[in-house]
Design a protein around this motif. Structure first.
Motif, PDB file in Angstrom:
ATOM      1  N   CYS A 187      38.623  38.297  35.581  1.00 42.69           N
ATOM      2  CA  CYS A 187      38.859  37.601  36.629  1.00 42.69           C
ATOM      3  C   CYS A 187      38.833  38.141  37.777  1.00 42.69           C
ATOM      4  O   CYS A 187      39.427  39.377  37.924  1.00 42.69           O
ATOM      5  CB  CYS A 187      40.331  36.876  36.462  1.00 42.69           C
ATOM      6  SG  CYS A 187      40.801  35.694  37.507  1.00 42.69           S
ATOM      7  N   PHE A 190      42.623  36.756  42.607  1.00 41.59           N
ATOM      8  CA  PHE A 190      44.209  36.942  42.190  1.00 41.59           C
ATOM      9  C   PHE A 190      44.886  35.552  41.851  1.00 41.59           C
ATOM     10  O   PHE A 190      44.638  34.675  42.624  1.00 41.59           O
ATOM     11  CB  PHE A 190      44.860  37.652  43.388  1.00 41.59           C
ATOM     12  CG  PHE A 190      46.440  37.872  43.019  1.00 41.59           C
ATOM     13  CD1 PHE A 190      46.672  38.884  42.041  1.00 41.59           C
ATOM     14  CD2 PHE A 190      47.194  37.016  43.485  1.00 41.59           C
ATOM     15  CE1 PHE A 190      48.092  38.959  41.785  1.00 41.59           C
ATOM     16  CE2 PHE A 190      48.502  37.177  43.214  1.00 41.59           C
ATOM     17  CZ  PHE A 190      48.824  38.042  42.266  1.00 41.59           C
ATOM     18  N   MET A 198      43.276  39.612  32.746  1.00 43.39           N
ATOM     19  CA  MET A 198      42.587  38.279  32.477  1.00 43.39           C
ATOM     20  C   MET A 198      41.275  38.936  32.475  1.00 43.39           C
ATOM     21  O   MET A 198      40.322  38.605  33.036  1.00 43.39           O
ATOM     22  CB  MET A 198      42.789  37.334  33.559  1.00 43.39           C
ATOM     23  CG  MET A 198      42.147  35.896  33.131  1.00 43.39           C
ATOM     24  SD  MET A 198      42.655  34.595  34.324  1.00 43.39           S
ATOM     25  CE  MET A 198      41.828  33.406  33.953  1.00 43.39           C
TER      26      MET A 198
HETATM   27 CU1  CUA Z   1      42.664  36.344  38.339  1.00 44.24          CU
HETATM   28 CU2  CUA Z   1      42.511  34.499  36.864  1.00 44.24          CU
END
Ligand code: CUA
Length: 314
Positions: A187, A190, A198
């Protein structure tokens, strides 16, 4: 986990090749521009000092060529900037569409803090997974990116560009891997305390292996395997997790029907081993504070039973 999280080396797709070339190309142009400017500045300072030392009264004033030099600067930088802009637009176009049909579509929904997947490849009903995307090599796969809560961002640096996952809309992109392998994803927006935890993986398989894998994912795990453990799982975990073919049908957490085939637990947090799984079940909140997985009160014996059961879900 697998390969380092960088797009500057080891690209495994045409998109990533393009991004890599642009990263190095833009850096080279920027470095060249800075060197030229620093060089000219240095020459100007040296000249001014020499004239001042010679007692020239105009040493610190702008020379008579001032305006001409500005025009030279504009004339030299304009073509470079236009070339970079054209390169960027051409690349954006290539990255937007693979130019070939995509017969596999994977819907990825981001959650705080894990990834839900639903794969449709036309060979049967779609099937769910989590934190691992499996694709065949050498062909583009369509991705539909959505979010269940806040803004996340889908990024597999070795395979292509980033794309945001925005609540309330579905972004479309695609993914292709040239070579078989495991590529790390992360990911890149944020999204809360566990944003760094993540992660996910993209596993690229040769076509035959992919076909075998997807047939396996469609199948339900053998029910007879462990009846008491399956009943315990349904009672204690089934409100949030699904294991197809059993009473466990929760949709809050990852679908665990083929849990044992995944390489990590909790979106890349831990390797998928019995030890790690037991630690995770025993105290998820100290391993990943704020995650939705609660600490379910269980005896050590029950935990062992659940770990044994989950590790059979190939
Ligand atoms: Cu950073 Cu979902």
């Amino acid at each position: 986990m697998t390969a380092p999280l960088s797009y500057l080396s080891g690209s495994a797709s045409k998109s990533a090749d393009l991004l890599q070339a642009m990263a190095w190309g833009f850096s080279a142009v920027a470095a060249l521009v800075v060197s030229v400017i620093v060089g000219l500045l240095w020459i100007a300072i040296a000249r001014g000092r020499r004239r001042a030392a010679d007692g020239d009264p105009a040493a610190l004033e702008q020379g008579e060529h001032g305006l001409a030099l500005i025009w030279w600067g504009v004339a030299l930088s304009l073509p470079v900037l236009v070339a970079l802009a054209v390169w960027t637009m051409a690349a954006a176009r290539t990255l937007a569409e693979p130019g070939r049909a995509q017969s596999i579509t994977i819907s990825v929904t981001a959650h705080r803090w894990w990834w839900e997947t639903l794969t449709s490849d036309g060979h049967g009903p779609p099937f769910a997974g989590a934190n691992e995307i499996v694709i065949p090599t050498g062909r583009p796969v369509a991705l539909l990116l959505a979010s269940a809560d806040v803004i996340h961002d889908f990024w597999v640096p070795k395979l292509g560009p980033k794309m945001d996952m925005v609540p309330g809309r579905t972004n479309r992109t695609w993914l292709e891997a040239r070579d078989p392998g495991v590529y790390r994803g992360q990911c890149a927006e944020f999204c809360g305390f566990q944003h760094a935890r993540m992660a996910f993986t993209v596993r690229a398989l040769p076509a035959d292996d992919y076909a075998r894998w997807s047939a396996g994912q469609r199948a339900e795990p053998p029910a007879a395997a462990a009846a008491p453990a399956a009943a315990l799982f349904t009672a204690r975990c089934g409100a949030c997790h699904t294991v197809r073919g059993t009473g466990a049908g929760g949709i809050m957490g990852p679908d665990l029907t083929h849990f044992a085939g995944r390489s990590t637990i909790a979106a890349g947090l831990l390797p998928n081993s019995p030890d790690a799984l037991e630690r995770w079940i025993a105290d998820p909140q100290s391993l990943k504070p704020g995650a939705e997985m609660p600490q379910v009160p269980l005896t050590a014996a029950d935990r062992q039973l659940l770990v044994g059961y989950l590790e059979t879900l190939q």
